[in-house]
Design a protein around this motif. Structure first.
Motif, mmCIF file in Angstrom:
data_model
loop_
_atom_site.group_PDB
_atom_site.id
_atom_site.type_symbol
_atom_site.label_atom_id
_atom_site.label_comp_id
_atom_site.label_asym_id
_atom_site.label_seq_id
_atom_site.Cartn_x
_atom_site.Cartn_y
_atom_site.Cartn_z
ATOM 1 N N GLY A 398 0.760 -1.153 0.032
ATOM 2 C CA GLY A 398 -0.229 0.088 -0.040
ATOM 3 C C GLY A 398 0.835 1.246 -0.139
ATOM 4 N N LEU A 399 1.747 1.258 -0.963
ATOM 5 C CA LEU A 399 2.696 2.397 -1.073
ATOM 6 C C LEU A 399 1.820 3.754 -1.793
ATOM 7 N N ASP A 400 1.923 3.469 -3.222
ATOM 8 C CA ASP A 400 1.258 4.474 -4.149
ATOM 9 C C ASP A 400 0.402 3.865 -4.986
ATOM 10 N N ALA A 401 -0.547 4.573 -5.661
ATOM 11 C CA ALA A 401 -1.355 4.507 -6.800
ATOM 12 C C ALA A 401 -1.713 5.417 -7.572
ATOM 13 N N SER A 402 -1.924 5.220 -8.885
ATOM 14 C CA SER A 402 -2.391 6.384 -9.794
ATOM 15 C C SER A 402 -3.559 6.245 -10.609
ATOM 16 N N VAL A 403 -4.540 6.978 -10.959
ATOM 17 C CA VAL A 403 -5.815 6.730 -11.528
ATOM 18 C C VAL A 403 -5.528 7.914 -12.753
ATOM 19 N N ALA A 410 -14.182 11.498 -11.220
ATOM 20 C CA ALA A 410 -14.520 10.103 -11.325
ATOM 21 C C ALA A 410 -12.808 9.607 -10.969
ATOM 22 N N ALA A 411 -11.974 9.932 -11.245
ATOM 23 C CA ALA A 411 -10.683 9.654 -11.262
ATOM 24 C C ALA A 411 -10.099 9.973 -9.575
ATOM 25 N N ILE A 412 -10.654 11.030 -9.139
ATOM 26 C CA ILE A 412 -10.366 11.109 -7.526
ATOM 27 C C ILE A 412 -11.044 10.232 -6.772
ATOM 28 N N ASP A 413 -12.258 10.009 -7.057
ATOM 29 C CA ASP A 413 -13.193 8.809 -6.251
ATOM 30 C C ASP A 413 -12.620 7.464 -6.428
ATOM 31 N N ALA A 414 -11.888 7.309 -7.625
ATOM 32 C CA ALA A 414 -11.471 5.805 -7.499
ATOM 33 C C ALA A 414 -10.182 5.752 -6.949
#
Length: 477
Positions: A398-403, A410-414
């Motif tokens: 659980g370090l980083d992720a990008s959408v 919608a991208a912020i929500d994901a």
């Protein structure tokens, strides 16, 4: 090259050889510190602690002098880092400049108490006070950047330190500390070198009050076990397997170049690199073709000191073989491996890997499900976003992720549904920003570096309550 303890160079130049991962030539040798040598170094840090902790203003001035010394030796330090780590020289310069940016930010940060209550009757405030001796264990992928993320906040807070650099990349750290020792009081910054056993001894030492470690999750657990009997404070920045999730409305022209830079910077040896791309099935062919075309135009592989090189070798034999094995396993399972870029210095015997875009990968294959930590990017097709997010959250890291998508909401929500320490929209992690805290959750560790939170992690919180009520003139009537 020798260690520094109590302000002077100590030990021997002989011991473990440090090789150039491009040429396999020996750059220098360092001592494998014995337990008694580690004990002496920790005692020197303990003896230096009261004087260094005494004045925040003096620490600010001293750190400003450190920044000037490092700036004046930038060429020497960058070349040494490129030789031992393998990265292109321009990226080695970026490490030292980025570290100095963090240093300057903390040097300028004034002490500040927080007033919780101020009345005629009482005053209640909190103060950040130093912890003591901090042991630092740093990795080989960004020896100077990651050390800077730990060291400058730790020193600004008033602690003294003992640093154990990675055994394959100790030289730039040792030389930097030798320079620092010329302007800081003796014992404030010290080093020990050697294998993992040296780090374990440091982590378990009774005079070490906190341990800050960056490395694999497996070794992080060992460090935690070593530190637990002494109830030491811990900051652990551990493994990561960062996903980039492309949404149906993603702007591929904007997204793909940034994804590629993140995935292959420093030959993919970045804890925050994009290590897998989750692609809507109807966009899959376009994404594969786009990344392969861009990568062929972007990457020149060779020795870091060779002009025009944009990607060096991986740092060591074991890491090269790990990445090779994961790619071979994916190929055996039916993946299509696209080897991209071009190689110069083709006669060099080092630990070179060409960048690869790996298509047709399933999410549970080892190449996508583990942290490969090399120049190989698996692409995973998906049909259901909710299921994809749930599967990612079920993983260890659980370090980083990008959408990535045009619909920002919608991208912020994901992105906010992903269980990570840092989430990004239409970008991915960049160079460390001294203002922005960094750290992971779950198997990626705990604690934060950088920002005010990094200073708090390097400090103990003390509460001071002053009673101001008037005392009666006579007592006992």
């Amino acid at each position: 090259m020798r260690n520094v303890a109590d302000g002077v160079e100590v030990g021997t130049d002989a011991g473990r050889e440090v090789e150039d991962p491009a040429t396999l030539e020996v750059v220098d040798s360092v001592e494998v510190c014995a337990p008694e040598g580690i004990d002496q170094t920790v005692r020197a840090a303990r003896a230096a602690f009261p004087g260094w902790a005494a004045s925040g203003e003096d620490r600010q001035a001293a750190l400003t002098r450190v920044s000037a010394v490092l700036a004046s030796h930038e060429d020497e330090l960058a070349i040494l880092l490129s030789r031992e780590q393998g990265k292109p020289l321009a990226q080695a310069y970026q490490e030292f400049r980025g570290s100095r940016r963090i240093l300057d930010w903390y040097a300028a940060l004034a002490d500040a108490d927080e007033i919780l209550r101020e009345t005629p009757e009482e005053r209640v405030l909190t103060k950040l006070t130093p912890i003591g001796v901090v042991g630092m264990i740093t990795p080989w992928n960004f020896p100077i950047t990651i050390l800077g993320m730990k060291l400058w906040a730790t020193l600004r807070a008033g602690n003294t330190t003992v640093i154990k650099p990675a055994s394959t990349t100790p030289l730039s750290t040792l030389r930097m500390v030798q320079l620092i020792a010329e302007v800081l009081p003796p014992g404030v910054v010290n080093t020990v070198t050697g294998s993992g056993a040296v780090g374990q001894h440091l982590a378990s030492h009774p005079l070490v009050d906190k341990v800050s470690f960056t490395g694999s999750t497996e070794v992080g657990r060992e460090v935690m076990r070593a530190a637990t009997p002494g109830l030491k404070r811990l900051t652990l920045e551990l493994g990561g397997n960062d996903p980039a999730i492309l949404l149906d409305d993603v702007d591929l022209d904007a997204a793909l170049p940034m994804i590629l830079r993140s995935a292959f910077h420093n030959a993919g040896q970045v804890c925050q690199a994009i290590k897998r791309v989750m692609v809507p099935r109807h966009l899959y062919g376009d994404v594969v073709d786009g990344l392969v075309t861009l990568a062929n135009e972007s990457f020149v592989v060779g020795r870091g000191l060779t002009e025009g090189v944009t990607m060096g070798p991986v740092n060591n034999f074991a890491q090269r073989e790990t990445v090779r094995g994961l790619v071979a396993d994916a190929r055996k399972r039916g993946a299509i491996v696209h080897t991209v870029g071009r190689r110069i210095d083709a006669d060099l015997p080092g630990y070179f890997l060409m960048p690869t875009i790996v298509a047709g990968v399933e999410a549970d294959w080892p190449l996508a499900a583990t942290e490969q930590f090399g120049p190989s990017l698996p692409l995973v097709a998906y049909d259901d976003l909710d299921r994809t997010i749930a599967d990612l959250n079920a993983g260890e890291f659980g370090l980083d992720a990008s959408v990535w998508g045009r619909d920002e909401d919608a991208a912020i929500d994901a992105s906010l549904r992903l269980e990570v320490g840092q989430s990004f929209v239409n970008t991915h992690a960049g160079p460390p920003d001294p203002l922005i805290p960094f750290g992971g959750v779950k198997g990626s560790g705990f604690g934060r570096e950088l920002g005010l939170q990094g200073l708090e992690e390097a400090s103990q919180l003390r509460v001071l309550k002053v009673h101001r009520a008037s005392v009666p003139a006579t007592v006992g009537r």
